[in-house]
Design a protein around this motif. Structure first.
Motif: not given
Length: 849
Positions: A553-557, A488-490
């Motif tokens: 999505t939190g990391i991406r945003n 998920v993190i990757v």
């Protein structure tokens, strides 16, 4: 200054303005081309064969004098207008072994040929022979010859030119420079257009203080005027080859001569410059960085149908594909500098989650896996016609086109991991037209003596700039600061490509005039004025593509920081009307002592910009400059000694600069263009030269003391190494200006003598020095560069007829390590910096064919 925003959101009135702009610019260009063609046609009709009796005598004299063309464009030097001037020699710009004095140095800063010591403003000149001998071939090199000039140029887009510590562009494609660069009469609106080698220079001039009334757009703090050698009707060919450190190989070739005797001449010059870098990439298959791999050429035609008309057309191309590191890891402190407390997260701690501890050896090695070669290129064509219309008056038309391309993808995580790669793709086009009238000297008006210059100028610039940010497999774990690399993190960032596009455009129209009243044989008063109307616009869009669907999505945003809309956002257009003016009295106390006072004001227009968080328009305000100068130009000892002191005081309002802050989530650093309310400069400059009693020995010297401070900067971004930098702002009022050393100077000597019958040997040495300065706007302790000096020297010999020349030379011979830019650390980045070039030793052989 009158600034009006666009009248309505729906764009009403835009079409009318665009029509007016098109008509104004198109009309100016057509008028310039019409003047050029009409002048040539009219003179051809007056002298059908172009060889009338009146013209034939001067043309015969051209051959005898080895002159390139008639007076307006053909002696050994070409001025900013293309007009001919005698070769610069003597004083600080004299050729080795020359016996001429400083009085022989001709400059064209005021768009007419004048002796350097007769120009009542602070201006420095260095001739091409000096630059060639000392291997000074780029704008960055030129700064070592003029104390008040400083240049940072790690690549084309990041080229930044300052005078007295101010004027930098900070790698912005929408913000124009405050120091103008003019090459053969054509202004370069983007500093990147001045990137590359100058292989065939006649002379450079550096004018300090506002030059807007004559030298034009964006010269509110000064101008660098570069003049290339002109075509000659006397055949000449020259080849130069250089070998040196790190596989340095430079070759240059020049040829010039007549195509049609006394009517059409050409000049062609080409160069190639290659050298390995000095920073090693220690990864398997890694390259070296910060070398050279560039080439280019300049082709000119000089058409002189008769003694009254001269046309010079120049076509040039330059190109570079180089392994460059704009910046690399310098350090990454674990603690804050004010409290000593440990930082919660850092670049190093994030990399530790990947099982890696970074090293810091910026002068010697890196380990990067995503750095791509930087590609840049430029093309230009200009045509200038000078038409003598009688009574000593000259009409000049300069029509020009330039373009510029830049493509860089940098390893933005400065590591061997695939975290983030970023860089700009830039394309710019510039069209310009200038039309001016120059009077002869001492025109009689009601019994008083005057000379004057008046003109019109039009310019159109269109740029597209795309910031490309590409995330790799290790990005998610790095930004999430996670010790685990789950799928998920990757997937949160892997393969995601972020883009931000801006499209700034400028239309500039100006009318200007300057006159000198010769009140007495000793007293002059120069007055100048310029009115500039500009329209500026810009739009932006931010979006991404690629990657896979993810639950993270939190990391991406958080990392992407997208605007609320991915659709294009139109900026608030600027319509500005500004004035520049000059009052410049001077008095000749004796034939050898000239005193002057200069009071001038100029304004650089604002920029259409956007809030980097919301995407909403957030324009940069215009920058205003008021400058006061008082100085002397003196010669002593039968013109063997020159001594030119100058005092200045400059006030700048709304100084345009790159500022920084943390994003609202505290994860990433945001850079943005803004205004600093007040800056003040005051100081003293001195330059001169001395032809010593020892035959063949000439000394030259220059120095500057610059007290540059912020007079109003109460809401400055605090340095990131302070524990409170994320929660408050700092008051830098009264602090020294970033990038402005208090002391700078250069000293040098040249010595030549006969070594045996028919041969001359020579030696030269120069030292350029600067005192310490902060290298970032936030005045971080981590960005302090101590004072340093750079020593260059060389030795060589040639036959007395200079048919060939061989020399051994060194630059930075004591291998001084120093930094040119520093950016303090952020939550996801270390302290990064750019380094100066280390020692280079070379041997050069030059021959005439």
């Amino acid at each position: 200054m009158i600034v009006k925003q666009s009248p309505s959101a729906d764009g009403q009135g835009i079409d009318a303005r665009r029509l007016r702009r098109g008509l104004l610019y198109g009309g100016a260009a057509a008028l310039g081309l019409s003047v050029s063609s009409t002048a040539i046609m009219a003179q051809d009709q007056a002298s059908p064969a172009g060889q009338s009796g009146a013209a034939s005598a001067p043309k015969a004299k051209k051959k005898a004098d080895q002159s390139a063309a008639p007076e307006t464009a053909g002696s050994a030097t070409q001025n900013a207008a293309g007009a001919a001037v005698p070769p610069a020699a003597g004083g600080q710009t004299a050729a080795v072994g020359a016996t001429a004095t400083i009085q022989d140095v001709i400059v064209t800063t005021r768009l007419r040929d004048e002796e350097l010591q007769e120009v009542p403003i602070p201006v420095s000149a260095v001739n091409g022979e000096t630059l060639e001998r000392e291997q000074q071939k780029t704008v960055k090199d030129f700064a070592q010859k003029v104390p008040s000039l400083s240049v940072v140029a790690p690549n084309a887009r990041n080229t930044s030119i300052a005078i007295r510590g101010v004027g930098k562009t900070w790698a912005s494609d929408a913000l124009e420079a405050s120091v103008g660069v003019i090459v053969d009469g054509v202004v370069a609106t983007i500093p990147g257009m001045s990137w590359g080698d100058y292989a065939d220079i006649q002379q450079i001039e550096v004018a300090r203080g506002p030059q807007g009334t004559l030298l034009g757009k964006n010269t509110t703090l000064g101008a660098l005027n570069i003049t290339s050698k002109a075509p000659s009707f006397i055949p000449e060919k020259e080849v130069e080859v250089t070998y040196g450190s790190r596989d340095l190989f430079v070759t240059k070739a020049t040829a010039s001569g007549p195509i049609i005797d006394d009517t059409l001449a050409y000049r062609a010059s080409v160069y190639f410059d290659g050298q390995n870098g000095y920073v090693e990439n220690i990864l398997p298959g890694g390259d070296t960085y910060n070398g050279q791999n560039r080439w280019g050429g300049r082709f000119q035609f000089l058409y002189t149908p008769n003694e009254n008309v001269t046309n010079r057309t120049i076509i040039d191309h330059s190109e570079a594909r180089e392994d460059l590191l704009v910046q690399a890891r310098l350090s990454d402190p674990r603690t804050y500098s004010d409290t000593g407390s440990t930082r919660a997260t850092s670049y190093t701690s994030r990399l530790s989650n990947l099982g890696y501890t970074p090293f810091f050896d910026i002068y010697n090695k890196v380990d990067v896996n995503q750095q791509k070669p930087v590609y840049s290129s430029g093309n230009g064509i200009s045509t200038q016609t000078d038409w003598k219309i009688g009574g000593g008056y000259t009409v000049t038309s300069i029509t020009a086109y330039r373009d510029y391309h830049f493509d860089a993808l940098n390893d933005s995580d400065f590591s061997k991991y695939s975290i983030v790669q970023g860089g700009y793709l830039v394309d710019a086009k510039q069209y310009s037209q200038e039309l001016r009238l120059t009077s002869p000297k001492n025109v009689d008006v009601l019994g008083q003596k005057f000379d004057y210059t008046a003109g019109l100028f039009a310019l159109r610039n269109e740029t597209t700039s795309t910031l490309r940010t590409n995330f790799g497999r290790d990005a998610g774990q790095f930004y999430a600061n996670s010790p685990a690399s789950t799928q998920v993190i990757v997937d949160s960032l892997n393969g995601v490509n972020l883009r931000q596009l801006e499209s700034p455009e400028t239309t500039s129209l100006a009318a200007y005039g300057q006159t000198t009243w010769h009140a007495t044989s000793a007293a002059d008063l120069t007055l100048g004025i310029r009115n500039t109307y500009e329209e500026k616009d810009n739009s932006t869009r931010k979006w991404y593509f690629g990657g896979t669907s993810t639950d993270a999505t939190g990391i991406r945003n958080t990392v992407l920081r997208l605007f609320p809309s991915t659709e294009p956002i139109q900026g608030k257009a600027i319509y500005s009307d500004s004035w520049s003016w000059l009052v410049n009295p001077s008095y000749k106390f004796t034939d050898d002592i000239l005193g002057y006072i200069s009071i001038s004001s100029g304004e650089k227009s604002g920029a259409v910009q956007f809030d980097q968080t919301t995407g909403q328009p957030l324009n940069v305000e215009p920058e205003g400059v008021t400058d006061y100068e008082i100085g002397l130009k003196t010669t002593f000892l039968d013109k063997k000694l020159t001594f030119n002191p100058n005092l200045y005081y400059t006030e700048i309002t709304n100084y345009q600069s790159l500022l920084g802050k943390l994003s609202s989530n505290g994860l990433t650093a945001i850079s943005y263009l803004g205004n600093i309310p007040g800056v003040r400069l005051r100081g003293v400059e001195l330059e001169g030269s001395y032809d010593t009693p020892l035959e063949g020995l000439r000394l030259n010297f220059g120095g500057a003391y610059n007290d540059a401070i912020y007079t109003d900067f109460k809401s400055a971004p605090c340095a990131s190494d302070l524990s409170y930098s994320t929660t408050t702002t700092c008051d830098f009022t009264g602090n020294r200006l970033a990038g402005a050393p208090r002391w700078s100077g250069n000293v040098g000597a040249t010595y030549s003598r006969s070594v045996w019958d028919g041969y001359t040997g020579y030696f030269w040495i120069s030292e350029a020095f600067r005192s310490g300065a902060y290298l970032d706007t936030a005045l971080s302790k981590l960005a302090w560069q101590e004072g340093y000096g750079l020593t260059n020297l060389g030795i060589g010999f040639h036959p007395d007829n200079k048919a060939w020349d061989v020399s051994i030379w060194g630059k930075n011979v004591f291998d001084k390590e120093y930094l040119t830019t520093v950016v303090s650390f952020g939550p996801t980045s270390p302290v990064i910096a750019a380094t100066g070039e280390p020692r280079v030793i070379g041997i050069t052989f030059r021959t005439k064919l």
